[in-house]
Design an enzyme around this catalytic site. Structure first.
Site, PDB file in Angstrom:
ATOM      1  N   ASP A   1     -19.971 103.622  62.321  1.00  0.00           N
ATOM      2  CA  ASP A   1     -19.625 102.795  62.321  1.00  0.00           C
ATOM      3  C   ASP A   1     -19.454 102.911  63.963  1.00  0.00           C
ATOM      4  OD1 ASP A   1     -18.799  99.588  61.495  1.00  0.00           O
ATOM      5  OD2 ASP A   1     -17.485 100.772  63.389  1.00  0.00           O
TER       6      ASP A   1
ATOM      7  N   CYS B   1     -30.900  94.655  61.522  1.00  0.00           N
ATOM      8  CA  CYS B   1     -32.323  95.370  61.346  1.00  0.00           C
ATOM      9  C   CYS B   1     -32.779  96.179  61.829  1.00  0.00           C
ATOM     10  CB  CYS B   1     -33.112  93.670  61.644  1.00  0.00           C
ATOM     11  SG  CYS B   1     -32.569  92.635  59.996  1.00  0.00           S
TER      12      CYS B   1
ATOM     13  N   HIS C   1     -23.372  94.591  54.223  1.00  0.00           N
ATOM     14  CA  HIS C   1     -22.947  96.383  54.516  1.00  0.00           C
ATOM     15  C   HIS C   1     -21.749  96.770  53.772  1.00  0.00           C
ATOM     16  CE1 HIS C   1     -22.198  93.658  57.796  1.00  0.00           C
ATOM     17  NE2 HIS C   1     -20.497  94.312  58.144  1.00  0.00           N
TER      18      HIS C   1
HETATM   19  P1  5GP Z   1     -17.958  93.478  59.618  1.00  0.00           P
HETATM   20  O1  5GP Z   1     -16.820  93.034  60.901  1.00  0.00           O
HETATM   21  O2  5GP Z   1     -19.413  92.395  60.053  1.00  0.00           O
HETATM   22  O3  5GP Z   1     -17.581  93.918  58.402  1.00  0.00           O
HETATM   23  O4  5GP Z   1     -18.482  94.715  60.065  1.00  0.00           O
HETATM   24  C1  5GP Z   1     -19.355  94.807  61.378  1.00  0.00           C
HETATM   25  C2  5GP Z   1     -18.901  96.697  61.703  1.00  0.00           C
HETATM   26  O5  5GP Z   1     -20.156  97.358  62.639  1.00  0.00           O
HETATM   27  C3  5GP Z   1     -17.529  96.461  62.535  1.00  0.00           C
HETATM   28  O6  5GP Z   1     -16.762  97.408  61.693  1.00  0.00           O
HETATM   29  C4  5GP Z   1     -18.419  96.365  63.577  1.00  0.00           C
HETATM   30  O7  5GP Z   1     -17.803  97.928  64.699  1.00  0.00           O
HETATM   31  C5  5GP Z   1     -19.844  97.972  64.067  1.00  0.00           C
HETATM   32  N1  5GP Z   1     -20.612  97.698  64.516  1.00  0.00           N
HETATM   33  C6  5GP Z   1     -21.154  96.424  65.763  1.00  0.00           C
HETATM   34  N2  5GP Z   1     -22.344  96.462  66.125  1.00  0.00           N
HETATM   35  C7  5GP Z   1     -22.597  97.714  65.674  1.00  0.00           C
HETATM   36  C8  5GP Z   1     -23.986  98.656  66.263  1.00  0.00           C
HETATM   37  O8  5GP Z   1     -24.877  98.601  67.392  1.00  0.00           O
HETATM   38  N3  5GP Z   1     -24.248  99.815  65.893  1.00  0.00           N
HETATM   39  C9  5GP Z   1     -23.169 100.342  65.148  1.00  0.00           C
HETATM   40  N4  5GP Z   1     -22.696 101.606  64.722  1.00  0.00           N
HETATM   41  N5  5GP Z   1     -22.030  99.591  64.378  1.00  0.00           N
HETATM   42  C10 5GP Z   1     -21.848  98.556  64.726  1.00  0.00           C
HETATM   43 ZN    ZN Z   2     -30.745  92.275  59.054  1.00  0.00          ZN
END
Ligand code: 5GP
Ligand code: ZN
Length: 112
Positions: A29, A6, A99
């Site tokens: 990412d 957000c 996402h």
């Molecule tokens: P999940 O594990 O929830 O499926 O994926 C979350 C993804 O968000 C991870 O691949 C992580 O590297 C990415 N991520 C977490 N924080 C940030 C951020 O502040 N900026 C970006 N661009 N990616 C993020």
């Molecule tokens: Zn959110």
């Protein structure tokens, strides 16, 4: 709300954006696992795919349109790629804002 994604939508946290429209934003990412690793998210805060409601169904179309635009913009539309959404603890979801990971740019293996 204390949600990283957000904050990115609001422009309060920087992100390397690949695509944006009225409903969707996509950005690289921060910790890529492949040459192309882009997160495509709704601007609306939805905690996970399990929290999608009937009123969000149209939004899902916008999300997959965004994914197609990301694939074209990153050059994986012809070579192929993978779309993943992690859900909950066993799914290793770490950010609780819906996402879709768009992953490609190399040959992927199929491993859980
Ligand atoms: P999940 O594990 O929830 O499926 O994926 C979350 C993804 O968000 C991870 O691949 C992580 O590297 C990415 N991520 C977490 N924080 C940030 C951020 O502040 N900026 C970006 N661009 N990616 C993020
Ligand atoms: Zn959110």
């Amino acid at each position: 709300m204390d949600c990283i994604f957000c904050n990115i939508v609001a422009g309060e946290l920087p992100a390397n954006k690949v695509y944006e429209d009225e409903h969707v934003v996509a950005f690289h990412d921060i910790n890529p696992i492949a040459p192309v690793h882009v997160l495509t998210i709704p601007k609306k805060h939805i905690p996970s795919a399990m929290a999608i409601e009937t009123e969000d169904w149209e939004l899902l179309g916008h999300l997959f349109h965004g994914i197609q635009q990301v694939a074209k913009a990153t050059g994986v539309d012809q070579s192929g790629f993978r779309v993943i959404t992690n859900i909950g603890e066993h799914g290793q979801q770490t950010v609780h804002h819906l996402h879709y990971h768009v992953i490609g740019g190399r040959q992927l293996e199929w491993k859980a």
